[in-house]
Write a protein that holds these residues in place. Sequence first.
Motif, PDB file in Angstrom:
ATOM      1  N   LEU A 247       1.072  26.509 -11.785  1.00  0.00           N
ATOM      2  CA  LEU A 247       1.120  27.975 -11.663  1.00  0.00           C
ATOM      3  C   LEU A 247      -0.133  28.559 -12.307  1.00  0.00           C
ATOM      4  N   ASP A 248      -0.901  29.324 -11.513  1.00  0.00           N
ATOM      5  CA  ASP A 248      -2.151  29.898 -12.020  1.00  0.00           C
ATOM      6  C   ASP A 248      -1.934  31.381 -12.345  1.00  0.00           C
ATOM      7  N   GLU A 249      -1.760  31.673 -13.602  1.00  0.00           N
ATOM      8  CA  GLU A 249      -1.500  33.051 -14.071  1.00  0.00           C
ATOM      9  C   GLU A 249      -0.420  33.739 -13.230  1.00  0.00           C
ATOM     10  N   PRO A 250       0.769  33.162 -13.144  1.00  0.00           N
ATOM     11  CA  PRO A 250       1.779  33.665 -12.203  1.00  0.00           C
ATOM     12  C   PRO A 250       2.344  35.026 -12.585  1.00  0.00           C
TER      13      PRO A 250
ATOM     14  N   LYS B 253     -10.145  26.237 -16.115  1.00  0.00           N
ATOM     15  CA  LYS B 253      -8.680  26.047 -16.048  1.00  0.00           C
ATOM     16  C   LYS B 253      -8.205  25.922 -14.597  1.00  0.00           C
ATOM     17  N   THR B 254      -8.604  26.899 -13.763  1.00  0.00           N
ATOM     18  CA  THR B 254      -8.185  26.868 -12.355  1.00  0.00           C
ATOM     19  C   THR B 254      -8.779  25.657 -11.651  1.00  0.00           C
ATOM     20  N   THR B 255     -10.013  25.320 -11.995  1.00  0.00           N
ATOM     21  CA  THR B 255     -10.659  24.157 -11.371  1.00  0.00           C
ATOM     22  C   THR B 255      -9.819  22.901 -11.584  1.00  0.00           C
TER      23      THR B 255
END
Length: 272
Positions: free
Chosen positions: A193-196, A64-66
Motif C-alpha cells: 500500500l503506497d500512502e493509502p 520508498k515507492t521504487t
Amino acid sequence: MAAVNIDFSQVTDRYIEDAGDAGIALQTDHVNVWYSGTQALKDVTIAIPKNRITAFIGPSGCGKTTLLKCFNRMNDIVSGFRLEGKITLHGEDLYNVSQSPINTRRRIGMVFQQPNPFPMTIYDNLRLPIVENMQGISNSRVRQIISEKLQAANLYEEVKDRLHKSALRLSGGQQQRLCIARSLVLEPEILLLDEPCSALDHISTFKIENLLTDLKKNYTIVIVTHNLQQATRIADHVAFFYQGKIEEQGPAQEVFLKPQSELTANYLHGAY
Ligand SMILES: Nc1ncnc2c1ncn2[C@@H]1O[C@H](COP(=O)(O)OP(=O)(O)OP(=O)(O)O)[C@@H](O)[C@H]1O
Ligand SMILES: [Mg+2]
C-alpha cells in the motif's frame, strides 16, 4: 526545521504480543535500482516479516515507492529501469526468467495513494479480476468471493444494498476499502500500500488502519506512509529510507524509541 509532535506511547513490541516470529515473506539482497542515469535505490537489503505490517518511512524521493514497485514488478515497463541484486518471495527469485510478472502481481497485490475503482458497479469492480483470472468459475462462486472479500475489507455492511450501483459514488474511504477488497480477490500473499490514507479524512484513515491490523493475520503488509503517527499505531517493523538507502530498519519499538542513526532520530523529530 518544523518540529512534529509524535506520540510514541502507542509503539509497542508487537512482535512479542503477536507471539513469535512467523518467518520472512520477502527479502531483498543488495538491491540497486536505476532509472536511466538516476540511481533510486542503493544497496538495499531488507527482510519483510510474514504476517506483519512493515512501514516504509522517509523523506520524499528517497526510494520508498521504487522498492514497493520492484516487489510486484511494476517498474518492468518503465523505460530506463534497471535492477541489480536479488528479490525473493519465500525464497523464490522474483526476477528469475521463469517467473512471469503477471503471476507475481497475483501473489503481490498493490493499492495506490488515490483510490482508483473502475468506473463500473461495486460488484463488477470485484467480478472483473475474478473472471479474468479464474476461467470457468461459476456465478455463485463469484458471488461468494465478492461477499467474502467485501467483508474482509470491512465494507460489506456499508454497501450490501447498493452492490449494483457505481463504485464512483462511494466516499473516498469506502473507495479505498473497495480497492483493498479488489486486491484481495486473487488471494495474494502480500499486500503493498503506497500512502493509502493520504487522501482520506481521520475517520476513514482509522478504518483502514483497523482493517490492516485485521488483515495481517492472513496477509503480509507493506505500507508507505508519511504519517509517522500512523506508523506508530500500526507498524510492527519499520524501515527508514534516506537518499536511496535504508538507513535503519527493525522492530517499530526499536526504531521509534531507540533509533541508532542520527538521521533517523532527526527525521522522527521533524528535521526534513
Ligand atoms: N519512472 C521514473 N523515472 C525516472 N525517475 C524516477 C521514476 N520514478 C521515480 N524516479 C526517481 O527515483 C527516485 C525515488 O523516487 P520514489 O518515487 O521511489 O520516491 P519516494 O520515496 O516514494 O518519494 P515520495 O515520498 O515523494 O513518494 C526519485 O529521485 C525519483 O525522481
Ligand atoms: Mg512515493
